[in-house]
Scaffold this motif. Structure first.
Motif, mmCIF file in Angstrom:
data_model
loop_
_atom_site.group_PDB
_atom_site.id
_atom_site.type_symbol
_atom_site.label_atom_id
_atom_site.label_comp_id
_atom_site.label_asym_id
_atom_site.label_seq_id
_atom_site.Cartn_x
_atom_site.Cartn_y
_atom_site.Cartn_z
ATOM 1 N N ALA A 323 0.839 -1.203 0.000
ATOM 2 C CA ALA A 323 0.000 0.000 0.000
ATOM 3 C C ALA A 323 0.873 1.252 0.000
ATOM 4 N N GLY A 324 1.965 1.222 0.769
ATOM 5 C CA GLY A 324 2.897 2.348 0.782
ATOM 6 C C GLY A 324 3.554 2.557 -0.564
ATOM 7 N N ARG A 325 3.942 1.463 -1.213
ATOM 8 C CA ARG A 325 4.552 1.584 -2.543
ATOM 9 C C ARG A 325 3.544 2.180 -3.529
ATOM 10 N N GLY A 326 2.298 1.781 -3.430
ATOM 11 C CA GLY A 326 1.274 2.355 -4.300
ATOM 12 C C GLY A 326 1.147 3.855 -4.113
ATOM 13 N N LEU A 350 -2.260 16.252 -4.398
ATOM 14 C CA LEU A 350 -3.093 16.484 -3.215
ATOM 15 C C LEU A 350 -4.434 15.763 -3.335
ATOM 16 N N THR A 351 -5.031 15.837 -4.520
ATOM 17 C CA THR A 351 -6.302 15.148 -4.736
ATOM 18 C C THR A 351 -6.145 13.649 -4.580
ATOM 19 N N SER A 352 -5.056 13.115 -5.139
ATOM 20 C CA SER A 352 -4.794 11.686 -5.036
ATOM 21 C C SER A 352 -4.653 11.244 -3.582
ATOM 22 N N LEU A 353 -3.938 12.036 -2.784
ATOM 23 C CA LEU A 353 -3.743 11.683 -1.375
ATOM 24 C C LEU A 353 -5.052 11.749 -0.595
ATOM 25 N N VAL A 354 -5.874 12.738 -0.892
ATOM 26 C CA VAL A 354 -7.185 12.825 -0.240
ATOM 27 C C VAL A 354 -8.037 11.608 -0.588
ATOM 28 N N LEU A 355 -8.057 11.264 -1.876
ATOM 29 C CA LEU A 355 -8.851 10.112 -2.308
ATOM 30 C C LEU A 355 -8.328 8.811 -1.694
ATOM 31 N N GLN A 356 -6.998 8.681 -1.601
ATOM 32 C CA GLN A 356 -6.434 7.493 -0.963
ATOM 33 C C GLN A 356 -6.843 7.410 0.501
ATOM 34 N N ALA A 357 -6.747 8.536 1.203
ATOM 35 C CA ALA A 357 -7.123 8.545 2.616
ATOM 36 C C ALA A 357 -8.599 8.192 2.788
ATOM 37 N N LEU A 358 -9.442 8.744 1.932
ATOM 38 C CA LEU A 358 -10.875 8.444 2.006
ATOM 39 C C LEU A 358 -11.153 6.989 1.648
ATOM 40 N N PHE A 359 -10.436 6.478 0.660
ATOM 41 C CA PHE A 359 -10.614 5.088 0.231
ATOM 42 C C PHE A 359 -10.284 4.126 1.375
ATOM 43 N N TRP A 360 -9.095 4.277 1.956
ATOM 44 C CA TRP A 360 -8.692 3.378 3.044
ATOM 45 C C TRP A 360 -9.563 3.581 4.280
ATOM 46 N N SER A 361 -9.954 4.833 4.557
ATOM 47 C CA SER A 361 -10.786 5.113 5.731
ATOM 48 C C SER A 361 -12.173 4.502 5.589
ATOM 49 N N THR A 362 -12.733 4.585 4.397
ATOM 50 C CA THR A 362 -14.052 3.996 4.155
ATOM 51 C C THR A 362 -14.009 2.485 4.320
ATOM 52 N N LEU A 363 -12.986 1.863 3.747
ATOM 53 C CA LEU A 363 -12.845 0.411 3.902
ATOM 54 C C LEU A 363 -12.645 0.046 5.367
ATOM 55 N N PHE A 364 -11.857 0.845 6.074
ATOM 56 C CA PHE A 364 -11.640 0.586 7.501
ATOM 57 C C PHE A 364 -12.941 0.685 8.276
ATOM 58 N N PHE A 365 -13.749 1.692 7.958
ATOM 59 C CA PHE A 365 -15.029 1.872 8.650
ATOM 60 C C PHE A 365 -15.931 0.655 8.464
ATOM 61 N N PHE A 366 -16.036 0.169 7.242
ATOM 62 C CA PHE A 366 -16.907 -0.983 6.988
ATOM 63 C C PHE A 366 -16.292 -2.288 7.494
ATOM 64 N N ASN A 367 -14.989 -2.337 7.612
ATOM 65 C CA ASN A 367 -14.326 -3.558 8.051
ATOM 66 C C ASN A 367 -14.271 -3.690 9.570
ATOM 67 N N SER A 368 -14.201 -2.564 10.266
ATOM 68 C CA SER A 368 -13.971 -2.608 11.711
ATOM 69 C C SER A 368 -15.185 -2.251 12.557
ATOM 70 N N MET A 387 -6.707 -7.493 8.684
ATOM 71 C CA MET A 387 -7.144 -6.560 7.650
ATOM 72 C C MET A 387 -7.492 -5.172 8.210
ATOM 73 N N PRO A 388 -8.249 -5.071 9.316
ATOM 74 C CA PRO A 388 -8.509 -3.730 9.854
ATOM 75 C C PRO A 388 -7.233 -2.978 10.205
ATOM 76 N N VAL A 393 -3.649 1.594 9.204
ATOM 77 C CA VAL A 393 -2.312 2.128 8.957
ATOM 78 C C VAL A 393 -2.263 2.846 7.605
ATOM 79 N N SER A 394 -2.867 2.263 6.594
ATOM 80 C CA SER A 394 -2.848 2.865 5.260
ATOM 81 C C SER A 394 -3.621 4.177 5.234
ATOM 82 N N ALA A 395 -4.772 4.220 5.901
ATOM 83 C CA ALA A 395 -5.566 5.444 5.952
ATOM 84 C C ALA A 395 -4.823 6.546 6.691
ATOM 85 N N PHE A 396 -4.232 6.201 7.828
ATOM 86 C CA PHE A 396 -3.522 7.203 8.625
ATOM 87 C C PHE A 396 -2.343 7.787 7.857
ATOM 88 N N ASN A 397 -1.544 6.954 7.237
ATOM 89 C CA ASN A 397 -0.354 7.433 6.549
ATOM 90 C C ASN A 397 -0.690 8.224 5.297
#
Length: 498
Positions: A323-326, A350-368, A387-388, A393-397
């Motif tokens: 995920a970090g390499r991506g 900046l847009t890419s980083l926002v979308l990544q944070a939202l993507f991982w955060s959304t998955l985390f919300f539904f997973n945890s 997985m959570p 970690v991916s959302a935070f970073n």
């Protein structure tokens, strides 16, 4: 070590339940607000442009001691510390800007805005220096170095130490962030390979090359294992196992990442590979006896049973690295073309980083969580690296990268507006703390020194019995020594990177 004191030490870091994600975010935000204040002072006053003792001390106070105090003396009031750091920024921004020094001036137009096609196609294709990436990695390293010693003192809250089985904590996040940041930096080599016109080496040759990077880490892991066992040092067995340690996890990442790198020919997204790895591992945990085996099974005589936490959590850390390499693949390139100017390129990052944070955060919300009846409600476990944990970690970073990138964009706009190499090092140097640059450049060497100093302090001082004033004195001195080592390594060009 005295057996009774060793038992107390082990109990001190065992059976902990962690703290809330909101509190962890408040504490870690101090790193971002400290950099915000540093950037305001530098961009408005060129305060850190000189090598004066005052500038160095201020740099140390902001970027090292602020983090130390956030995890100790201000651990119950992290928002207050954030407010104290942000308030001067507002004053500096609202005050009319004084005349800038020569070094503070934006680059000349010929450097900042190249318009010729050959300049765009040639220089823009190169991989630029990103001060915000340096700052991000250095902040992570500083938090790590501070926490590995502070955790042995009562002044460091138990809720910030690693949890036993389930929950979230500051140190749990730090371990994963260390791996994520290594993944971000590894993307540079991938991008260089893509830009190269030479044929890509075959997998066996790449595996041999990755083994060269793995051997030093494995050796360090063996040295740590020998020292812990030989000195009868207190250890938390359920963290990684009887023999396993974090150096072994780091050492095994390069060859396994090369294998996954070959899969990008079929699945050209490291985020998808990370998500697939984490999901398959979670399915195995939930549908087989693997979770019970890792958490509650008696330790047998075989090496796998004795080190099952380290062996199986490696899958989660591998997903975090991918995920970090991506993220690195997306943010490192200059991104400039004949139809995309530097400002548009930075906006895309900046847009890419926002979308990544939202993507991982959304998955985390539904997973945890139950997520209104649609979620899996799986609790985070650093011990399993489930997985959570990977998603958290991916959302935070991703969010941290966004904050550092946004700060650079606001206070040092001429850095990203450049489309060429001319003067790039000078611009990046002006926008980067000298201490942050040293911590980022020293990498593995600083982490090793910090581990050695941590061991020395614990062998020489009964940390559990130290009162708060004395503990803070030791920790400040330790932070100063580690920072001094980092600066010395940088000055004499000694580099041992991750």
């Amino acid at each position: 070590m005295d057996p009774s004191y060793k038992a107390r030490k082990e109990a001190f870091v065992s059976n902990l339940s962690g703290s809330s994600i909101l509190e962890i975010n408040a504490v870690t935000l101090v790193a971002s607000t400290s950099v915000l204040l540093w950037s305001a002072l530098q961009s408005r006053l060129s305060f850190f442009a000189s090598d004066s003792p005052a500038a160095l001390v201020a740099d140390f106070l902001l970027n090292v001691l602020a983090i130390l105090f956030a995890t100790t003396a201000y651990s119950s009031a992290p928002w207050l510390l954030n407010i104290l750091l942000v308030s001067p920024v507002l004053f500096l921004v609202l005050t009319p800007s004084p005349a800038r020094t020569k070094k503070a001036k934006p680059p000349r137009k010929s450097t900042a805005t190249a318009t010729a096609n050959d300049d765009v196609q040639g220089k823009a294709a190169s991989l630029p220096i990103h001060p915000f990436l340096t700052t991000y990695r250095a902040a992570m390293m500083i938090v790590t170095c501070v926490a590995i010693l502070a955790v042995d003192f009562p002044v460091f809250p138990r809720r910030f130490a690693k949890v036993e089985n389930w929950g979230t904590s500051l140190m749990d996040l730090g371990v994963g962030s260390f791996v994520f940041s290594a993944g971000v930096v590894s993307a540079r080599a991938v991008l260089k390979g893509r830009d190269s016109r030479s044929a890509r080496p075959a997998l066996p040759k790449r595996l041999i090359g990755s083994a060269r990077h793995a051997v030093p880490l494995i050796v360090l892991g063996l040295i740590r294992l020998w020292s812990v066992k030989g000195l009868d040092y207190a250890e938390h067995v359920t963290e990684y196992g009887v023999h396993w340690n974090f150096f072994f996890t780091l050492g095994l990442l390069p060859p396994f990442v090369e294998i996954f790198d070959s899969l990008t020919a079929v699945i050209p997204s490291y985020e998808v590979l990370a998500l697939a790895s984490a999901a398959l591992y979670q399915v195995a945990l939930e549908s087989t006896d693997l979770k019970g085996y890792i958490l509650v099974s008696p330790r047998g005589p075989d090496l796998l049973s004795k080190n099952r936490e380290g062996v199986f959590s490696f899958i989660g850390y591998l997903a975090i690295f991918l995920a970090g390499r991506g993220a690195g693949i997306r943010v490192i390139p200059r991104g400039i073309s004949s139809s995309n100017n530097p400002q548009q390129a930075r906006k895309s990052v900046l847009t890419s980083l926002v979308l990544q944070a939202l993507f991982w955060s959304t998955l985390f919300f539904f997973n945890s969580t139950y997520a209104f009846g649609y979620g899996a409600n799986i609790i985070v476990s650093r011990r399993l690296a489930n997985m959570p944990y990977v998603l958290w970690v991916s959302a935070f970073n991703s969010a941290q990268l966004f904050l550092f990138c946004l700060t650079e964009t606001i206070f040092f706009p001429w850095v990203h507006r450049s489309s060429g190499k001319d003067g790039e090092a000078e611009r990046a140097s002006f926008a980067t703390s000298k201490i942050m640059h040293a911590f980022n450049r020293g990498g593995l060497g600083i982490f090793l020194i910090a581990n050695l100093l941590t061991g020395a302090v614990n062998l020489g001082v009964r940390t559990l019995d130290i009162q708060t004033p004395q503990a803070m004195g030791i920790l400040v001195g330790y932070a100063a020594v580690v920072t001094g080592v980092a600066l010395a390594m940088d000055r004499y060009n000694i580099r041992l990177a991750l």
